[in-house]
Design a protein around this motif. Sequence first.
Motif, short mmCIF file in Angstrom:
data_model
loop_
_atom_site.label_atom_id
_atom_site.label_comp_id
_atom_site.label_asym_id
_atom_site.label_seq_id
_atom_site.Cartn_x
_atom_site.Cartn_y
_atom_site.Cartn_z
N GLY A 25 0.81 -1.20 0.00
CA GLY A 25 0.00 0.00 0.00
C GLY A 25 0.85 1.26 0.00
N PHE A 26 1.98 1.24 0.70
CA PHE A 26 2.86 2.40 0.76
C PHE A 26 3.71 2.56 -0.51
CE2 PHE A 26 1.65 2.74 5.11
CZ PHE A 26 1.96 4.04 5.49
N ALA A 27 3.63 1.59 -1.41
CA ALA A 27 4.34 1.74 -2.69
C ALA A 27 3.67 2.79 -3.56
CB ALA A 27 4.38 0.40 -3.42
N PHE A 28 2.39 3.06 -3.33
CA PHE A 28 1.60 3.94 -4.19
C PHE A 28 1.53 5.35 -3.61
CE2 PHE A 28 0.41 -0.36 -5.03
CZ PHE A 28 0.10 -0.43 -6.37
N GLU A 29 1.08 6.27 -4.47
CA GLU A 29 0.77 7.61 -3.99
C GLU A 29 -0.32 7.53 -2.92
OE1 GLU A 29 2.16 10.37 -4.62
OE2 GLU A 29 3.08 10.32 -6.59
N VAL A 119 -1.34 -11.52 -12.50
CA VAL A 119 -2.03 -10.77 -13.56
C VAL A 119 -3.47 -11.25 -13.68
CG1 VAL A 119 -2.08 -10.32 -16.05
CG2 VAL A 119 0.10 -10.28 -14.82
N ALA A 120 -3.69 -12.55 -13.56
CA ALA A 120 -5.06 -13.08 -13.64
C ALA A 120 -5.93 -12.50 -12.52
CB ALA A 120 -5.03 -14.61 -13.57
N ILE A 121 -5.37 -12.38 -11.32
CA ILE A 121 -6.12 -11.81 -10.21
C ILE A 121 -6.42 -10.33 -10.47
CG2 ILE A 121 -5.98 -11.16 -7.77
CD1 ILE A 121 -6.66 -14.09 -8.21
N GLU A 122 -5.45 -9.59 -10.98
CA GLU A 122 -5.69 -8.19 -11.32
C GLU A 122 -6.75 -8.06 -12.41
OE1 GLU A 122 -1.53 -5.91 -10.10
OE2 GLU A 122 -2.16 -6.01 -12.20
N PHE A 123 -6.73 -8.98 -13.36
CA PHE A 123 -7.74 -8.99 -14.41
C PHE A 123 -9.13 -9.17 -13.80
CE2 PHE A 123 -8.81 -11.11 -18.78
CZ PHE A 123 -9.67 -10.06 -19.07
N ALA A 127 -12.63 -6.52 -13.54
CA ALA A 127 -13.81 -6.94 -14.30
C ALA A 127 -15.05 -7.14 -13.45
CB ALA A 127 -13.50 -8.23 -15.07
N VAL A 128 -14.90 -7.63 -12.23
CA VAL A 128 -16.06 -7.94 -11.40
C VAL A 128 -15.81 -7.44 -9.98
CG1 VAL A 128 -16.77 -9.96 -12.72
CG2 VAL A 128 -15.09 -10.24 -10.91
N PRO A 129 -16.88 -7.13 -9.23
CA PRO A 129 -18.26 -7.03 -9.71
C PRO A 129 -18.55 -5.62 -10.25
CG PRO A 129 -18.21 -6.68 -7.35
CD PRO A 129 -16.77 -6.93 -7.78
N PHE A 130 -19.66 -5.47 -10.93
CA PHE A 130 -20.14 -4.17 -11.41
C PHE A 130 -19.09 -3.45 -12.26
CE2 PHE A 130 -21.83 -4.59 -6.93
CZ PHE A 130 -23.04 -5.18 -7.31
N GLY A 131 -18.42 -4.21 -13.11
CA GLY A 131 -17.42 -3.61 -13.98
C GLY A 131 -16.03 -3.54 -13.40
N GLY A 132 -15.86 -3.97 -12.13
CA GLY A 132 -14.55 -4.06 -11.53
C GLY A 132 -14.02 -2.74 -10.98
N PHE A 133 -12.87 -2.86 -10.31
CA PHE A 133 -12.21 -1.70 -9.69
C PHE A 133 -10.70 -1.88 -9.87
CE2 PHE A 133 -10.55 0.54 -5.82
CZ PHE A 133 -10.97 1.82 -6.18
N PRO A 134 -10.15 -1.45 -11.02
CA PRO A 134 -8.73 -1.73 -11.34
C PRO A 134 -7.76 -0.73 -10.72
CG PRO A 134 -9.81 -0.68 -13.21
CD PRO A 134 -10.85 -0.81 -12.13
N TRP A 135 -7.97 -0.38 -9.46
CA TRP A 135 -7.19 0.67 -8.81
C TRP A 135 -5.91 0.13 -8.18
CZ3 TRP A 135 -9.00 5.32 -10.01
CH2 TRP A 135 -8.46 6.45 -9.39
N GLY A 136 -5.84 -1.18 -7.93
CA GLY A 136 -4.72 -1.71 -7.16
C GLY A 136 -3.69 -2.47 -7.99
#
Length: 523
Positions: A25-29, A119-123, A127-136
């Motif tokens: 978590g601290f790797a990101f802004e 990568v599969a987990i990030e994919f 994608a799910v649910p509700f269109g996914g949340f590709p923030w992480g």
Amino acid sequence: MDRLKALGRLVPRVAAAVAAGVLLGFAFEPHDHPWLALVAVPLFLAALNGISMKSGFLVGAAFGITYYSVLVPWLSVIGGDAAIALAILEGLFYAFFGLFATQVLKLRLWALWIPCLWVAIEFATAAVPFGGFPWGRLAWAFSDLPLGRLAAYVGIPGLSFVVALVGVLVYAVLRRGTALRMRAVALGAGLALVFGSALIHLSIEGDGQTVRAAMVQGNVPGKGLEFLGRARTVTRNHLNATLELQKRVEAGAEMKPDVVIWPENSTDIDPYKDAETRADIETAVKAVGVPILVGAVTQGPGPNERQTTGIVWDPASGPGQRYAKRHPVPFGEYIPFRDQLLPYIKRLEMVGAQTVPGVGPGVMPIRGVTYGDVICFELAYDNVISDVVKGGAQVLVVQTNNATYGGTGQPEQQFAITRMRAIETGRTVLIASTSGISGVIRPDGTVEHKSEQFVSDVYVATAPVQNGHTLATTLGSWPQWILTGLGLLGLVLALIERRRGRAEKTTPPPASGSARAREKVPA
């Protein structure tokens, strides 16, 4: 007693997973320590190695929930329960990673299968649910490091693979029982990736043509105003900032722009239906004498429905091309299962009318240059970016409204994602925000301009026009599909090996010849 001993052995692993989640978590802004990702991944794998699948699920959940709790605490602005719910939901994806990784780590080529499985987990999270949340995604943390330049060649999923792979190689070097030769190979490969990426040079030149664009950040009023008053003030702020820009142009202090960009929600009142809002926009457009890309919330297409849009407003012909946001935010802009949830969760009434997603990419030709319009959070979705680039976008535009999350770290995270998109596409990105962060990002990811938050800011940039494609945009979604497929293949192989091993344990050894002879002698 045995269960207590097993629990005692598991506690240190859960603690290690929690520590790995904090580090990642601290790797990101806004913390911005990307090298911590290369510590977090091997620490997480060390916690998973040699335990059962059930224990792996628990360890993975501890990692994932902690990771998202550190990554997106800004969601607590909406409500602490919302932040907790999101952290648990996204953390469960990593629980399944932990479940399966315990077995994949036993394979001979585990160093390949593990980053593919990541990568599969990030994919899945995208994608799910509700269109996914590709923030992480791991890739988002690397806009400032040379490793991030690889995104121009392998895209965002490919960069996440590379980051996970480097973490895996670090683990291979430190892993107990790794042969000396394998440690040397892992160390060499890791150093080659890290230092080799520093040799990559990304061009910031276009195809010879340039365009001048003005990003207007009009700022927002403080809290306490009723809706129409607040919304009108936001629009008036952007009008006044645009008029000030024109004064500077007339005084010779600023070059006249070819286009002006207003942010998402620069008007929350439908300019097609409200005469006062329309008059404000037309005043601004006629003053500068060039098209303004207006961020507007429009009513419809159905009753109690709305759309978040970008509208090209021309000084001669008025409103023309229109792009509607394709990925509205669930529970922020629309409510899934609205009829079922509203009677029980009254707070959801604050969402208001249901936002309806648009159809088609935001490809907008304006006076000889094709812009790719992307609105706020949908910047993180690969298909949105891919569609505008394939549609001919020569310059990318991000219209955003981060006022709700100002000062929480979310605007910085979104700005970092935007920088990675510039690298991936090889295009200049122009960002207009109501309250910040607005700015200009060059095609190599470097920052030309970055506004402060909660101030008025107008910046005119001369941006190169780019027609070519990076290798990443040429390959499109293929790296993600291939890497995900390999991750699933590794999972299948691991499960087959697990089943084979269990079968061997339960099959009794064949009887010896003398024993078989004795068995034939009648009693």
